[in-house]
Design a protein around this motif. Structure first.
Motif, PDB file in Angstrom:
ATOM      1  N   THR A 359       0.835  -1.202   0.000  1.00 58.10           N
ATOM      2  CA  THR A 359       0.000   0.000   0.000  1.00 58.10           C
ATOM      3  C   THR A 359       0.868   1.250   0.000  1.00 58.10           C
ATOM      4  O   THR A 359       1.993   1.237   0.500  1.00 58.10           O
ATOM      5  N   CYS A 360       0.337   2.327  -0.588  1.00 58.20           N
ATOM      6  CA  CYS A 360       0.926   3.648  -0.369  1.00 58.20           C
ATOM      7  C   CYS A 360      -0.145   4.574   0.219  1.00 58.20           C
ATOM      8  O   CYS A 360      -0.038   5.795   0.157  1.00 58.20           O
ATOM      9  N   ASP A 361      -1.184   3.943   0.775  1.00 59.30           N
ATOM     10  CA  ASP A 361      -2.240   4.676   1.462  1.00 59.30           C
ATOM     11  C   ASP A 361      -1.756   5.048   2.864  1.00 59.30           C
ATOM     12  O   ASP A 361      -1.460   4.170   3.678  1.00 59.30           O
ATOM     13  N   TYR A 362      -1.663   6.319   3.132  1.00 61.17           N
ATOM     14  CA  TYR A 362      -1.084   6.792   4.396  1.00 61.17           C
ATOM     15  C   TYR A 362      -1.859   6.285   5.609  1.00 61.17           C
ATOM     16  O   TYR A 362      -1.260   5.844   6.605  1.00 61.17           O
ATOM     17  N   GLN A 363      -3.174   6.301   5.546  1.00 57.66           N
ATOM     18  CA  GLN A 363      -3.981   5.869   6.683  1.00 57.66           C
ATOM     19  C   GLN A 363      -3.823   4.366   6.930  1.00 57.66           C
ATOM     20  O   GLN A 363      -3.816   3.917   8.077  1.00 57.66           O
ATOM     21  N   ARG A 364      -3.685   3.589   5.870  1.00 52.17           N
ATOM     22  CA  ARG A 364      -3.460   2.149   6.046  1.00 52.17           C
ATOM     23  C   ARG A 364      -2.108   1.880   6.698  1.00 52.17           C
ATOM     24  O   ARG A 364      -1.971   0.967   7.518  1.00 52.17           O
ATOM     25  N   LEU A 365      -1.107   2.668   6.329  1.00 50.23           N
ATOM     26  CA  LEU A 365       0.205   2.514   6.952  1.00 50.23           C
ATOM     27  C   LEU A 365       0.145   2.858   8.440  1.00 50.23           C
ATOM     28  O   LEU A 365       0.720   2.155   9.282  1.00 50.23           O
ATOM     29  N   ILE A 366      -0.561   3.926   8.761  1.00 49.21           N
ATOM     30  CA  ILE A 366      -0.713   4.299  10.178  1.00 49.21           C
ATOM     31  C   ILE A 366      -1.393   3.166  10.944  1.00 49.21           C
ATOM     32  O   ILE A 366      -0.973   2.792  12.048  1.00 49.21           O
ATOM     33  N   LYS A 367      -2.464   2.611  10.373  1.00 51.01           N
ATOM     34  CA  LYS A 367      -3.176   1.512  11.027  1.00 51.01           C
ATOM     35  C   LYS A 367      -2.252   0.308  11.236  1.00 51.01           C
ATOM     36  O   LYS A 367      -2.290  -0.341  12.285  1.00 51.01           O
ATOM     37  N   PHE A 368      -1.432   0.002  10.237  1.00 53.50           N
ATOM     38  CA  PHE A 368      -0.502  -1.115  10.371  1.00 53.50           C
ATOM     39  C   PHE A 368       0.402  -0.914  11.585  1.00 53.50           C
ATOM     40  O   PHE A 368       0.598  -1.827  12.392  1.00 53.50           O
ATOM     41  N   PHE A 369       0.956   0.282  11.727  1.00 51.79           N
ATOM     42  CA  PHE A 369       1.861   0.537  12.843  1.00 51.79           C
ATOM     43  C   PHE A 369       1.107   0.616  14.179  1.00 51.79           C
ATOM     44  O   PHE A 369       1.657   0.218  15.220  1.00 51.79           O
ATOM     45  N   LYS A 370      -0.123   1.086  14.157  1.00 50.23           N
ATOM     46  CA  LYS A 370      -0.913   1.085  15.403  1.00 50.23           C
ATOM     47  C   LYS A 370      -1.228  -0.341  15.833  1.00 50.23           C
ATOM     48  O   LYS A 370      -1.227  -0.653  17.041  1.00 50.23           O
ATOM     49  N   ASP A 371      -1.501  -1.227  14.872  1.00 51.04           N
ATOM     50  CA  ASP A 371      -1.728  -2.640  15.201  1.00 51.04           C
ATOM     51  C   ASP A 371      -0.468  -3.254  15.814  1.00 51.04           C
ATOM     52  O   ASP A 371      -0.541  -4.032  16.768  1.00 51.04           O
ATOM     53  N   PHE A 372       0.694  -2.922  15.247  1.00 53.63           N
ATOM     54  CA  PHE A 372       1.974  -3.377  15.805  1.00 53.63           C
ATOM     55  C   PHE A 372       2.148  -2.883  17.234  1.00 53.63           C
ATOM     56  O   PHE A 372       2.536  -3.633  18.132  1.00 53.63           O
ATOM     57  N   LYS A 373       1.821  -1.616  17.455  1.00 54.43           N
ATOM     58  CA  LYS A 373       1.940  -1.029  18.788  1.00 54.43           C
ATOM     59  C   LYS A 373       1.028  -1.756  19.783  1.00 54.43           C
ATOM     60  O   LYS A 373       1.472  -2.139  20.885  1.00 54.43           O
ATOM     61  N   ASN A 374      -0.223  -1.974  19.380  1.00 56.22           N
ATOM     62  CA  ASN A 374      -1.166  -2.647  20.273  1.00 56.22           C
ATOM     63  C   ASN A 374      -0.755  -4.078  20.568  1.00 56.22           C
ATOM     64  O   ASN A 374      -0.909  -4.568  21.690  1.00 56.22           O
ATOM     65  N   THR A 375      -0.234  -4.767  19.551  1.00 61.53           N
ATOM     66  CA  THR A 375       0.202  -6.152  19.750  1.00 61.53           C
ATOM     67  C   THR A 375       1.369  -6.215  20.723  1.00 61.53           C
ATOM     68  O   THR A 375       1.381  -7.055  21.639  1.00 61.53           O
ATOM     69  N   THR A 376       2.353  -5.363  20.546  1.00 62.83           N
ATOM     70  CA  THR A 376       3.523  -5.400  21.437  1.00 62.83           C
ATOM     71  C   THR A 376       3.182  -4.960  22.865  1.00 62.83           C
ATOM     72  O   THR A 376       3.898  -5.315  23.798  1.00 62.83           O
ATOM     73  N   GLU A 377       2.102  -4.211  23.001  1.00 64.76           N
ATOM     74  CA  GLU A 377       1.689  -3.771  24.335  1.00 64.76           C
ATOM     75  C   GLU A 377       0.624  -4.684  24.929  1.00 64.76           C
ATOM     76  O   GLU A 377       0.040  -4.369  25.975  1.00 64.76           O
TER      77      GLU A 377
END
Length: 380
Positions: A359-377
């Motif tokens: 993807t080059c969709d900015y909001q999808r990229l943000i969601k991907f990293f937020k999912d990573f953040k939630n998983t690690t926490e």
């Protein structure tokens, strides 16, 4: 004061989590290894501890790590030696590393709470420290967030310097980066076209030539060229393209996507994010992020995956980088602005630590990293 005992395996990160969390109280660390290969890793960990001003570190070798009865006897002798050397200090055995017989034997030997000794395990999946004991009063507790990107990479002897001027320029082009992403999302066919045109300038060879257009560009490509002209990265007159600098050419041919990913990770509020880290061996990490002691290495690509050899080069590079600098407790991600082929997806499925994001969709990229953040926490 406390004594930490680390069992050495190929994955050194779990040892750091408990040591750095307790660093002010540590008077000595023992590194238990099982032969030449692990002695090298133990010395690597020792050098890292020295860099953190933990100067009392001793290596101890154990033989026959898969022979449980033999290892158990050696573990008991090592426990007796350490407990007698430090009679008033608390002993923490980190049993996360090593073979199962090796780890189990040492956990059994050091599970002596009445004698101020406990065995612990770093559970990376659930982000907690677990006590290896029958004592039900000792409950698991959340890991402390102690690892920085620099710490993590320094452990694997990746030396880098942070270019703060680079981040100022990245911020300067933030609006342009997001506009380019929107253009390429609407017109993905323009992506290989713009890459091809800018590569004709010869910037990869360290020089720049005027690019002559053989035919009028299609509408979407014209809009992108005009946008780049208006932002003074190129001079575009409808018939020719002149790239203003090699640096600008690199930005147009993929740098914008690396920066888009960097901005998305920043907006997701990960603990730390770095862009374009380069090692002494010239390996470059496009984007590196860390959250709750879990490292993510991102390889950003805007290439057409149908190019001969493109898939193998990228996969091999990222797999090598991840094994060299990441270890089991890191995640490696290929982010592609261009749709990937079915063959590439199939190959990535066979790489245990690799993940593909298209993807080059900015909001999808943000969601991907937020999912990573939630998983690690531990929130997912």
């Amino acid at each position: 004061m406390s004594i930490h005992i680390n069992l050495i395996s190929d994955h050194l990160t779990p040892a750091l989590i408990t040591v750095l969390a307790d660093k002010p109280n540590i008077s000595c660390i023992y590194l238990i290894h099982t032969g030449a290969h692990y002695e090298v890793l133990a010395n690597k960990l020792k050098r890292f501890y020295y860099s953190k001003n933990i100067n009392s570190v001793e290596l101890i070798q154990v033989n026959n790590p898969n022979a449980y009865a033999d290892v158990r006897q050696q573990a008991e002798k090592i426990y007796e030696r350490i407990s007698k050397t430090h009679p008033t200090e608390y002993l923490y055995l980190n049993a996360t590393g090593g073979t199962k017989p090796f780890a189990f034997a040492f956990a059994q030997a050091f599970d002596k709470r009445q004698q101020r000794s406990v065995a612990i395990y770093v559970d990376g999946h659930d982000n907690q420290i677990v006590f290896l004991t029958d004592d039900q009063s000792l409950k698991p507790f959340k890991q402390s967030e102690v690892l920085s990107i620099e710490d993590y990479l320094k452990l694997y002897e990746f030396e880098f310097s942070d270019n703060f001027d680079q981040y100022e320029k990245v911020d300067k082009y933030k609006t342009l980066t997001q506009k380019l992403a929107k253009h390429f999302k609407r017109s993905p066919g323009a992506l290989p076209s713009i890459n091809s045109l800018i590569q004709e300038s010869g910037f990869n060879n360290g020089y720049l030539e005027v690019v002559h257009l053989s035919k009028p560009p299609f509408k979407a490509l014209t809009e992108i060229l005009t946008l780049l002209h208006d932002n003074e990265l190129i001079i575009y007159d409808g018939k020719t393209i002149t790239v203003r600098s090699v640096e600008d050419a690199r930005y147009i041919c993929g740098g914008w996507y690396e920066e888009l990913i960097y901005f998305a990770a920043e907006e997701a509020e990960l603990t730390e994010v770095k862009l374009n880290l380069e090692a002494a061996d010239r390996n470059e990490l496009d984007v590196v992020a860390i959250n709750q002691n879990t490292l993510m290495i991102v390889e950003a690509k805007t290439i057409n995956w149908k190019q001969p050899g493109a898939q193998s080069v990228v996969l091999n590079k990222l797999d090598t980088i991840n094994r060299s600098y990441g270890g089991r407790f890191a995640k490696a991600v290929i982010m592609s602005a261009h749709p990937a082929s079915a063959k590439l997806k199939e190959r990535i499925e066979h790489h245990r630590n690799l993940q593909l994001v298209e993807t080059c969709d900015y909001q999808r990229l943000i969601k991907f990293f937020k999912d990573f953040k939630n998983t690690t926490e531990g929130k997912q």
